[in-house]
Design a protein around this motif. Structure first.
Motif, PDB file in Angstrom:
ATOM      1  N   LYS A 466      13.705  21.247 -59.526  1.00  0.00           N
ATOM      2  CA  LYS A 466      15.171  21.300 -59.581  1.00  0.00           C
ATOM      3  C   LYS A 466      15.773  20.205 -60.447  1.00  0.00           C
ATOM      4  N   GLY A 467      14.911  19.326 -60.977  1.00  0.00           N
ATOM      5  CA  GLY A 467      15.404  18.239 -61.804  1.00  0.00           C
ATOM      6  C   GLY A 467      16.116  17.169 -61.010  1.00  0.00           C
ATOM      7  N   GLU A 468      15.740  16.985 -59.748  1.00  0.00           N
ATOM      8  CA  GLU A 468      16.396  16.018 -58.875  1.00  0.00           C
ATOM      9  C   GLU A 468      15.496  14.811 -58.631  1.00  0.00           C
ATOM     10  N   GLU A 469      16.119  13.692 -58.311  1.00  0.00           N
ATOM     11  CA  GLU A 469      15.372  12.493 -57.936  1.00  0.00           C
ATOM     12  C   GLU A 469      14.996  12.586 -56.452  1.00  0.00           C
ATOM     13  N   ILE A 470      13.773  12.206 -56.140  1.00  0.00           N
ATOM     14  CA  ILE A 470      13.341  12.232 -54.745  1.00  0.00           C
ATOM     15  C   ILE A 470      13.799  10.956 -54.036  1.00  0.00           C
ATOM     16  N   ASP A 471      14.306  11.113 -52.824  1.00  0.00           N
ATOM     17  CA  ASP A 471      14.706   9.971 -52.000  1.00  0.00           C
ATOM     18  C   ASP A 471      13.460   9.493 -51.245  1.00  0.00           C
ATOM     19  N   GLU A 472      12.811   8.450 -51.784  1.00  0.00           N
ATOM     20  CA  GLU A 472      11.538   8.001 -51.225  1.00  0.00           C
ATOM     21  C   GLU A 472      11.671   7.491 -49.802  1.00  0.00           C
ATOM     22  N   GLU A 473      12.788   6.832 -49.505  1.00  0.00           N
ATOM     23  CA  GLU A 473      12.972   6.307 -48.148  1.00  0.00           C
ATOM     24  C   GLU A 473      13.104   7.449 -47.146  1.00  0.00           C
ATOM     25  N   ARG A 474      13.876   8.463 -47.514  1.00  0.00           N
ATOM     26  CA  ARG A 474      14.029   9.624 -46.635  1.00  0.00           C
ATOM     27  C   ARG A 474      12.705  10.377 -46.496  1.00  0.00           C
ATOM     28  N   LEU A 475      11.969  10.474 -47.625  1.00  0.00           N
ATOM     29  CA  LEU A 475      10.684  11.169 -47.599  1.00  0.00           C
ATOM     30  C   LEU A 475       9.697  10.438 -46.688  1.00  0.00           C
ATOM     31  N   ALA A 476       9.730   9.110 -46.707  1.00  0.00           N
ATOM     32  CA  ALA A 476       8.842   8.327 -45.854  1.00  0.00           C
ATOM     33  C   ALA A 476       9.149   8.565 -44.383  1.00  0.00           C
ATOM     34  N   ARG A 477      10.447   8.623 -44.044  1.00  0.00           N
ATOM     35  CA  ARG A 477      10.829   8.898 -42.648  1.00  0.00           C
ATOM     36  C   ARG A 477      10.383  10.298 -42.232  1.00  0.00           C
ATOM     37  N   GLN A 478      10.579  11.265 -43.139  1.00  0.00           N
ATOM     38  CA  GLN A 478      10.172  12.644 -42.843  1.00  0.00           C
ATOM     39  C   GLN A 478       8.659  12.732 -42.659  1.00  0.00           C
ATOM     40  N   SER A 479       7.909  12.029 -43.523  1.00  0.00           N
ATOM     41  CA  SER A 479       6.442  12.049 -43.431  1.00  0.00           C
ATOM     42  C   SER A 479       5.970  11.463 -42.108  1.00  0.00           C
ATOM     43  N   ALA A 480       6.623  10.376 -41.677  1.00  0.00           N
ATOM     44  CA  ALA A 480       6.254   9.758 -40.404  1.00  0.00           C
ATOM     45  C   ALA A 480       6.517  10.697 -39.236  1.00  0.00           C
ATOM     46  N   MET A 481       7.643  11.425 -39.302  1.00  0.00           N
ATOM     47  CA  MET A 481       7.980  12.380 -38.243  1.00  0.00           C
ATOM     48  C   MET A 481       6.976  13.531 -38.204  1.00  0.00           C
ATOM     49  N   ILE A 482       6.591  14.030 -39.377  1.00  0.00           N
ATOM     50  CA  ILE A 482       5.621  15.138 -39.442  1.00  0.00           C
ATOM     51  C   ILE A 482       4.269  14.685 -38.892  1.00  0.00           C
ATOM     52  N   ALA A 483       3.817  13.502 -39.323  1.00  0.00           N
ATOM     53  CA  ALA A 483       2.527  12.996 -38.841  1.00  0.00           C
ATOM     54  C   ALA A 483       2.535  12.837 -37.327  1.00  0.00           C
ATOM     55  N   ALA A 484       3.618  12.282 -36.796  1.00  0.00           N
ATOM     56  CA  ALA A 484       3.716  12.085 -35.343  1.00  0.00           C
ATOM     57  C   ALA A 484       3.733  13.422 -34.616  1.00  0.00           C
ATOM     58  N   HIS A 485       4.427  14.417 -35.181  1.00  0.00           N
ATOM     59  CA  HIS A 485       4.521  15.744 -34.553  1.00  0.00           C
ATOM     60  C   HIS A 485       3.139  16.402 -34.464  1.00  0.00           C
ATOM     61  N   PHE A 486       2.373  16.321 -35.539  1.00  0.00           N
ATOM     62  CA  PHE A 486       1.033  16.924 -35.541  1.00  0.00           C
ATOM     63  C   PHE A 486       0.088  16.155 -34.623  1.00  0.00           C
ATOM     64  N   ASP A 487       0.102  14.831 -34.754  1.00  0.00           N
ATOM     65  CA  ASP A 487      -0.842  14.028 -33.979  1.00  0.00           C
ATOM     66  C   ASP A 487      -0.573  14.098 -32.479  1.00  0.00           C
ATOM     67  N   ARG A 488       0.692  14.240 -32.089  1.00  0.00           N
ATOM     68  CA  ARG A 488       1.031  14.319 -30.674  1.00  0.00           C
ATOM     69  C   ARG A 488       0.378  15.529 -30.018  1.00  0.00           C
ATOM     70  N   GLN A 489       0.210  16.601 -30.767  1.00  0.00           N
ATOM     71  CA  GLN A 489      -0.345  17.840 -30.217  1.00  0.00           C
ATOM     72  C   GLN A 489      -1.853  17.956 -30.392  1.00  0.00           C
ATOM     73  N   ALA A 490      -2.460  16.994 -31.078  1.00  0.00           N
ATOM     74  CA  ALA A 490      -3.861  17.135 -31.460  1.00  0.00           C
ATOM     75  C   ALA A 490      -4.839  16.554 -30.458  1.00  0.00           C
ATOM     76  N   GLY A 491      -4.382  15.622 -29.603  1.00  0.00           N
ATOM     77  CA  GLY A 491      -5.292  14.927 -28.709  1.00  0.00           C
ATOM     78  C   GLY A 491      -5.901  15.819 -27.646  1.00  0.00           C
ATOM     79  N   ALA A 492      -7.084  15.431 -27.176  1.00  0.00           N
ATOM     80  CA  ALA A 492      -7.828  16.249 -26.216  1.00  0.00           C
ATOM     81  C   ALA A 492      -7.073  16.436 -24.910  1.00  0.00           C
ATOM     82  N   PHE A 493      -6.376  15.410 -24.426  1.00  0.00           N
ATOM     83  CA  PHE A 493      -5.666  15.532 -23.155  1.00  0.00           C
ATOM     84  C   PHE A 493      -4.510  16.531 -23.281  1.00  0.00           C
ATOM     85  N   TYR A 494      -3.815  16.488 -24.392  1.00  0.00           N
ATOM     86  CA  TYR A 494      -2.685  17.394 -24.623  1.00  0.00           C
ATOM     87  C   TYR A 494      -3.162  18.846 -24.710  1.00  0.00           C
TER      88      TYR A 494
END
Length: 539
Positions: A466-494
Motif C-alpha cells: 500500500k506504500g505505507e510506513e509500518i508502525d514498528e511500536e504498534r507492530l511490536a505490541r501486536q506481535s507480543a499479544m499474538i505470541a501470548a495468545h498462542f502460547d497461553r493455549q499451547a501448554g499441556a495443562f491447558y
C-alpha cells in the motif's frame, strides 16, 4: 553393541533440565490435589448421611495392590475459570481403568463432593472419552452415581445436545456385549436418570439412592402434585415397584461389595485366551534420570534415543534406517516383553523422514506390532527445497499410513507437537488408543513466536504493497499479544483441561503407563465378546 548414553548426570545441563521438569511435575500434582481437597470438605456431611466419600468408594471398589490408571485428571482446568489460581480441574468426575475382582474395567465415579457432582462442559467430554475407550478395548463399564445432573448455572445448549451421546454410548456398550453397571449412591435425576436406566445392572443404596425424571420440587411446579423424592425415585421403590433396581444395598460399602460380586460372577475373563509369560529385562538406564534428559524448552535439541533407552526393555533397540531421514527416528524395541515400534523426533520431519516413517508404520502393521509415537517436532519442513522434494506428497503418505494402520497406537507428547507434524505423529485427531502428555509438552498449529513472526511479515508486506510506513511500536505490541495468545493455549495443562489427551503424566511414569496401556490394548483385542443388535433392555 547396545545404545551408549551421552547424558552426563552430574552436568549443569542435566541438573537444570531435572529441576525445570520436576517443578512442572509438582505443578501437576498441585493441580490434581485441588479437587481432592475441595471434595474432602464435604466428608463430614457425607458421613453424617451414612455415606462414603467418592474416593473412598473407588478405593473399596478396586482390587488392593493392583494398578489404576487415572484418565482426564485435569479435565475442566482453565475452562470453568480463566484464573489459573482458582480453576479446579477434574470436572466433578473421577475416571480410570482398574481391576475389579480380577477384571480390567473402566470406572467412572461422580465426585459428589464438588457441586453435588453436577456436570459441566468437560464432564461430558471426559465421560464420552471413557465410554469410547471402553468400547474400543472391550472393557466392562462401572459407574458410581451421585450427581445433581447438569449444572444449570453454567448451562450451554451444546452441553445438552451432546449429552445425549452419553446415553447412546451406554446402549452401544450393552449391544457390544460389554456389561455396564451403575450404583445409585445418591440422586440421578432428569436426563441423568438414564444412567441407571441404560445400565445392565443397577445397585441401589437404601435411603440415599434416587433416580427420577423429575424431583419433588419440579413435579410440584409442573403438575401441582405434592410428592416426595423417596416415592418418586428412591432405591427401595425401584427395587420393589418399578423394577429399575436389581440389587438393594444397605449402604455405600455394601453397594460397592455387590458390584465386585456381580463382576466376579460374570466370569468375564473366561473369554480371554491366556497370554504366554514374557521374560524381559528392566532398562539399563534409570528412568528416574529421564527428567534430566529432556529440556523443558522445546527449542533446545536432544536425542530422543536417550528417552527410549530409559523406557524399553534392557535399554535395547534396533535403529531402522538411521542415516536416512535422520531427524525422524524409527526404532524396534520391546516394553514388558511386548514388541513395539517407536517413532520419535530429533527435529522437523523432512521428505526422507516422512517416507521412512510411512514405511516403518506399514511394516509394523504387517507384523501386527503396536506403535508408540514420541512427539517432539515443530512440523514438516517448509521452503523451496522441501516443496520441490515433495514434502506435501511424502507428508501425506505418513498421514495416510497413520490413519490406516490397524495396530494399537499410543501417543506421547514429550515436547513440541506443531502443525501437520502432530497429524503425522498420530495426534489427537487421529484417535490413538491412548494419548498422554508430559507437563512440558507444547501443542498447536505453531509456536507463539512463529505465529507472531508470521503475522509481522504479513503486516509488513501489506504496508509495503500500500506504500505505507509500518508502525514498528504498534507492530511490536501486536506481535507480543499474538505470541501470548498462542502460547497461553499451547501448554499441556491447558490442552488437557479441554480433554485433548487422556491426561498429563510424570515423565518418570512413562514406562509403567506404556506397559499398562499396551496390556489393555492387547487384552481388548484378544477378548471374545458376544455383541447383539440391541442392548439388554429392562422390562
Amino acid at each position: 553393541m547396545g545404545f551408549v548414553s551421552q547424558v552426563v548426570r552430574d552436568s549443569e545441563t542435566f541438573a537444570k533440565n531435572r529441576a525445570d521438569m520436576l517443578a512442572l511435575v509438582q505443578q501437576l500434582r498441585d493441580l490434581e490435589a485441588r479437587p481432592v481437597a475441595l471434595s474432602e470438605k464435604r466428608r463430614e456431611r457425607m458421613e453424617a448421611r451414612g455415606q462414603l466419600t467418592p474416593r473412598d468408594r473407588l478405593a473399596r471398589l478396586l482390587d488392593p495392590g493392583m494398578p489404576f490408571l487415572q484418565l482426564h485428571s485435569l479435565a475442566g482446568y482453565m475452562v470453568d475459570s480463566s484464573d489459573p489460581e482458582k480453576s479446579v480441574p477434574g470436572a466433578s468426575v473421577i475416571i480410570g481403568i482398574g481391576f475389579i475382582s480380577g477384571v480390567r474395567c473402566m470406572v467412572v465415579v461422580d465426585d459428589s463432593g464438588i457441586k453435588a457432582g453436577a456436570m459441566v462442559e468437560m464432564t461430558a467430554a471426559a465421560f464420552l472419552s471413557a465410554q469410547e475407550t471402553a468400547l474400543r478395548h472391550n472393557l466392562p463399564f462401572v459407574h458410581l452415581v451421585e450427581s445433581a445432573g447438569a449444572n444449570l448455572m453454567e448451562y450451554k445448549v451444546e452441553l445438552w445436545a451432546k449429552g445425549g451421546s452419553l446415553f447412546r454410548n451406554l446402549a452401544r456398550l450393552s449391544a457390544a456385549g460389554l456389561p455396564n453397571l451403575a450404583v445409585l449412591h445418591g440422586p440421578s435425576t432428569a436426563g441423568g436418570a438414564y444412567m441407571p436406566g441404560l445400565a445392565d445392572y443397577v445397585i441401589g443404596v437404601k435411603k440415599n439412592g434416587m433416580a427420577a425424571l423429575a424431583g419433588a420440587a419440579l413435579v410440584h411446579a409442573a403438575t401441582g402434585e405434592k410428592a416426595n423424592d423417596r416415592d418418586l425415585g428412591g432405591s427401595e421403590m425401584h427395587a420393589s415397584t418399578s423394577g429399575l433396581v436389581e440389587y438393594l444395598a444397605e449402604d455405600d460399602a455394601h453397594g460397592v461389595e455387590i458390584v465386585r460380586d456381580v463382576i466376579a460372577r460374570l466370569d468375564w475373563n473366561k473369554s480371554l485366551p491366556p497370554r504366554p509369560a514374557r521374560a524381559f529385562a528392566e532398562p539399563r538406564h534409570d528412568i528416574e534420570d529421564i527428567a534430566g534428559v529432556v529440556p523443558t524448552d522445546y527449542r533446545i535439541p536432544y536425542d530422543v534415543r536417550e528417552v527410549v533407552a530409559r523406557i524399553v526393555d534392557g535399554s535395547d533397540f534396533e535403529d531402522f534406517k538411521p542415516l536416512y531421514g535422520a531427524s525422524t527416528v524409527c526404532l524396534q524395541a520391546a516394553i514388558n516383553g511386548i514388541p513395539v515400534g517407536i517413532i520419535g523426533n530429533n527435529g522437523p520431519i523432512d521428505p526422507a523422514g516422512a517416507t521412512k516413517a510411512a514405511q516403518f508404520i506399514q511394516l509394523c502393521g504387517q507384523a501386527d506390532i503396536p506403535l508408540i509415537f514420541l512427539n517432539n517436532t515443530t512440523g514438516y519442513m517448509v521452503g523451496t527445497q522441501y516443496e520441490q522434494a515433495g514434502m506435501i506428497k511424502h507428508g501425506a503418505k505418513m498421514i495416510q499410513a497413520v490413519t490406516s494402520v490397524d495396530v494399537p497406537r499410543i501417543t506421547l507428547y514429550i515436547g513440541a507437537s506443531f502443525g501437520a507434524g502432530n497429524y503425522g505423529m498420530s495426534g489427537f485427531a487421529y484417535e490413538p488408543d491412548f494419548l498422554f502428555a508430559w507437563p512440558n509438552a507444547t501443542t498447536g498449529v505453531m509456536g507463539g513466536e512463529q505465529a507472531a513472526g508470521t503475522m509481522a511479515m504479513v503486516a509488513r508486506a501489506g504496508a509495503k504493497r500500500k506504500g505505507e510506513e509500518i508502525d514498528e511500536e504498534r507492530l511490536a505490541r501486536q506481535s507480543a499479544m499474538i505470541a501470548a495468545h498462542f502460547d497461553r493455549q499451547a501448554g499441556a495443562f491447558y490442552t488437557s483441561g479441554r480433554c485433548l489427551d487422556h491426561g498429563v503424566i510424570d515423565p518418570r511414569d512413562t514406562r509403567r503407563v506404556l506397559g499398562f496401556c499396551l496390556e489393555t490394548c492387547l487384552e481388548g483385542r484378544a477378548r471374545k465378546v458376544k455383541p447383539s443388535s440391541y442392548g439388554v433392555a429392562r422390562f
